[in-house]
Design a protein around this motif. Sequence first.
Motif, short mmCIF file in Angstrom:
data_model
loop_
_atom_site.label_atom_id
_atom_site.label_comp_id
_atom_site.label_asym_id
_atom_site.label_seq_id
_atom_site.Cartn_x
_atom_site.Cartn_y
_atom_site.Cartn_z
N SER A 60 -10.44 -29.36 -13.77
CA SER A 60 -9.33 -28.40 -13.73
C SER A 60 -9.76 -26.98 -14.06
CB SER A 60 -8.20 -28.84 -14.66
OG SER A 60 -8.69 -29.04 -15.96
N SER A 61 -10.88 -26.80 -14.76
CA SER A 61 -11.31 -25.41 -15.02
C SER A 61 -11.66 -24.71 -13.70
CB SER A 61 -12.47 -25.37 -16.02
OG SER A 61 -13.53 -26.20 -15.60
N GLY A 62 -11.97 -25.51 -12.67
CA GLY A 62 -12.25 -24.94 -11.35
C GLY A 62 -11.02 -24.39 -10.64
N TRP A 63 -9.84 -24.67 -11.16
CA TRP A 63 -8.61 -24.12 -10.57
C TRP A 63 -8.47 -22.63 -10.87
CZ3 TRP A 63 -4.65 -28.18 -12.90
CH2 TRP A 63 -4.98 -29.47 -12.39
N PHE A 64 -9.23 -22.16 -11.87
CA PHE A 64 -9.06 -20.78 -12.34
C PHE A 64 -10.08 -19.87 -11.67
CE2 PHE A 64 -6.99 -23.54 -15.23
CZ PHE A 64 -5.90 -22.83 -15.71
N ALA A 65 -9.57 -18.86 -10.98
CA ALA A 65 -10.43 -17.95 -10.21
C ALA A 65 -11.29 -17.09 -11.11
CB ALA A 65 -9.56 -17.08 -9.31
N SER A 66 -10.81 -16.86 -12.33
CA SER A 66 -11.59 -16.10 -13.31
C SER A 66 -11.31 -16.68 -14.68
CB SER A 66 -11.18 -14.62 -13.27
OG SER A 66 -11.72 -13.93 -14.38
N ILE A 67 -12.38 -16.91 -15.43
CA ILE A 67 -12.25 -17.33 -16.83
C ILE A 67 -13.12 -16.39 -17.65
CG2 ILE A 67 -12.63 -19.13 -18.55
CD1 ILE A 67 -12.14 -21.23 -16.44
N ARG A 68 -12.49 -15.49 -18.37
CA ARG A 68 -13.22 -14.54 -19.22
C ARG A 68 -12.92 -14.85 -20.68
NH1 ARG A 68 -17.50 -11.69 -17.11
NH2 ARG A 68 -17.02 -11.05 -14.97
N THR A 69 -13.98 -14.89 -21.49
CA THR A 69 -13.85 -15.36 -22.87
C THR A 69 -14.49 -14.38 -23.85
OG1 THR A 69 -15.95 -16.55 -22.74
CG2 THR A 69 -13.99 -17.75 -22.01
N GLY A 70 -14.50 -14.76 -25.09
CA GLY A 70 -15.05 -13.91 -26.14
C GLY A 70 -16.49 -13.51 -25.90
N GLU A 71 -17.26 -14.38 -25.25
CA GLU A 71 -18.67 -14.08 -25.01
C GLU A 71 -18.86 -12.94 -24.00
OE1 GLU A 71 -17.28 -17.05 -25.02
OE2 GLU A 71 -18.61 -18.60 -25.80
N ASP A 72 -17.84 -12.66 -23.20
CA ASP A 72 -17.98 -11.69 -22.12
C ASP A 72 -17.68 -10.26 -22.53
OD1 ASP A 72 -18.57 -13.71 -20.25
OD2 ASP A 72 -16.44 -14.12 -19.94
N VAL A 73 -17.14 -10.08 -23.73
CA VAL A 73 -16.65 -8.74 -24.10
C VAL A 73 -17.33 -8.20 -25.36
CG1 VAL A 73 -14.40 -9.05 -23.01
CG2 VAL A 73 -14.71 -9.74 -25.41
N GLU A 74 -17.37 -6.88 -25.43
CA GLU A 74 -17.85 -6.19 -26.63
C GLU A 74 -16.73 -6.15 -27.67
OE1 GLU A 74 -20.84 -4.56 -27.32
OE2 GLU A 74 -21.66 -5.51 -25.52
N ALA B 139 1.87 -27.01 -18.04
CA ALA B 139 1.28 -27.79 -16.94
C ALA B 139 2.12 -27.64 -15.67
CB ALA B 139 1.18 -29.27 -17.33
N ALA B 140 3.44 -27.62 -15.81
CA ALA B 140 4.31 -27.48 -14.65
C ALA B 140 4.18 -26.09 -14.02
CB ALA B 140 5.76 -27.73 -15.06
N LEU B 141 4.02 -25.06 -14.86
CA LEU B 141 3.86 -23.70 -14.34
C LEU B 141 2.54 -23.57 -13.57
CD1 LEU B 141 4.87 -20.77 -14.17
CD2 LEU B 141 3.78 -20.34 -16.39
N ILE B 142 1.48 -24.15 -14.10
CA ILE B 142 0.19 -24.13 -13.42
C ILE B 142 0.27 -24.89 -12.10
CG2 ILE B 142 -2.19 -25.04 -13.58
CD1 ILE B 142 -2.09 -24.16 -16.58
N ASP B 143 0.96 -25.99 -12.13
CA ASP B 143 1.17 -26.78 -10.92
C ASP B 143 1.94 -25.96 -9.88
OD1 ASP B 143 0.78 -29.35 -9.68
OD2 ASP B 143 2.96 -29.61 -9.81
N HIS B 144 2.98 -25.28 -10.35
CA HIS B 144 3.78 -24.43 -9.47
C HIS B 144 2.91 -23.34 -8.84
CE1 HIS B 144 7.37 -22.13 -8.16
NE2 HIS B 144 6.62 -21.08 -8.46
N LEU C 199 -4.93 -18.27 -10.53
CA LEU C 199 -4.85 -18.53 -11.97
C LEU C 199 -6.08 -17.93 -12.64
CD1 LEU C 199 -3.87 -22.30 -11.73
CD2 LEU C 199 -2.40 -20.47 -12.64
N ALA C 200 -5.88 -17.39 -13.84
CA ALA C 200 -7.02 -16.84 -14.58
C ALA C 200 -6.80 -17.02 -16.07
CB ALA C 200 -7.20 -15.36 -14.25
N ILE C 201 -7.90 -16.97 -16.79
CA ILE C 201 -7.89 -17.07 -18.25
C ILE C 201 -8.46 -15.78 -18.84
CG2 ILE C 201 -8.90 -18.25 -20.25
CD1 ILE C 201 -6.97 -20.11 -18.89
N ALA C 202 -7.73 -15.19 -19.78
CA ALA C 202 -8.20 -13.99 -20.49
C ALA C 202 -8.05 -14.26 -21.97
CB ALA C 202 -7.38 -12.77 -20.09
N THR C 203 -9.16 -14.61 -22.61
CA THR C 203 -9.07 -15.04 -24.00
C THR C 203 -10.23 -14.49 -24.81
OG1 THR C 203 -9.03 -16.97 -25.47
CG2 THR C 203 -10.35 -17.16 -23.49
N THR C 204 -10.04 -14.42 -26.11
CA THR C 204 -11.15 -14.01 -26.96
C THR C 204 -11.74 -15.22 -27.69
OG1 THR C 204 -9.46 -13.26 -28.48
CG2 THR C 204 -10.64 -11.59 -27.27
#
Length: 236
Positions: free
Chosen positions: A132-146, A96-101, A109-114
């Motif tokens: 808070s999910s709006g803080w992330f400029a990109s959120i890519r998840t398992g649904e987005d990838v082959e 949380a502190a790193l995201i705040d920083h 900020l971005a999320i890259a997850t499966t």
Amino acid sequence: MTIRALLFDVDGTLAETEELHRGAFNTAFMERGLGWKWDRDLYRDLLRITGGRERILEYARRVGAHVDAVAIHRRKTEIYNERIQAGSITLRPGVAALIDHARGNDLALAIATTTSRPNVTALLEATLGPGSSGWFASIRTGEDVEAKKPDPEVYRLVLADLGLEAGECLAFEDSRNGLLAAKEVGLRTVVTPSIYSADDDFGGADLLLDTVEDLLNDRDFLQSGSDKIVLSGSRW
Ligand SMILES: [Mg+2]
């Protein structure tokens, strides 16, 4: 090279979510009367396969069962989200502190997850607060990838969304599969091993730390517009 964005894996990196996932799988199995119960050792083994639906299919193959993995996985995700919303999870130390920083220093900020998109949104909103999910400029998840990690597809999508080169970003991962995916696209990668990944081989990691809290103890670290992205005394 100036660091302009921090890219986060979710499970194991933002939070020790795997125990919550395991419990949700077991509840979903119980509801369907399958008689399956995944203990920690079995789950550790299954985690080598990325994707919850894929893990169900692999286990079904092992025990010679035919199941509707899509339906089971959908229900498991619902259970997981109910538990997240009930406040059953906290972020790992320093996250949380790193995201705040980052937010205070013009770092994207971005999320890259499966993992599944509902899992990600629920976790962010429950731990960092509503919206808070709006803080992330990109959120890519398992649904987005082959192809899921260790395939680098999810990282390629995030970099394209951000319009940044790999060298301008720093990735945070907790597992070997995640590390391989990040390194494949040339990302410098900080690894913070989690409960289930502690025995992984982290060769190739740019920085190996117990938690990201260690990063924040150096005030020069991660300053936007600076080349200095490494704290003293680290294994960079
Ligand atoms: Mg992970």
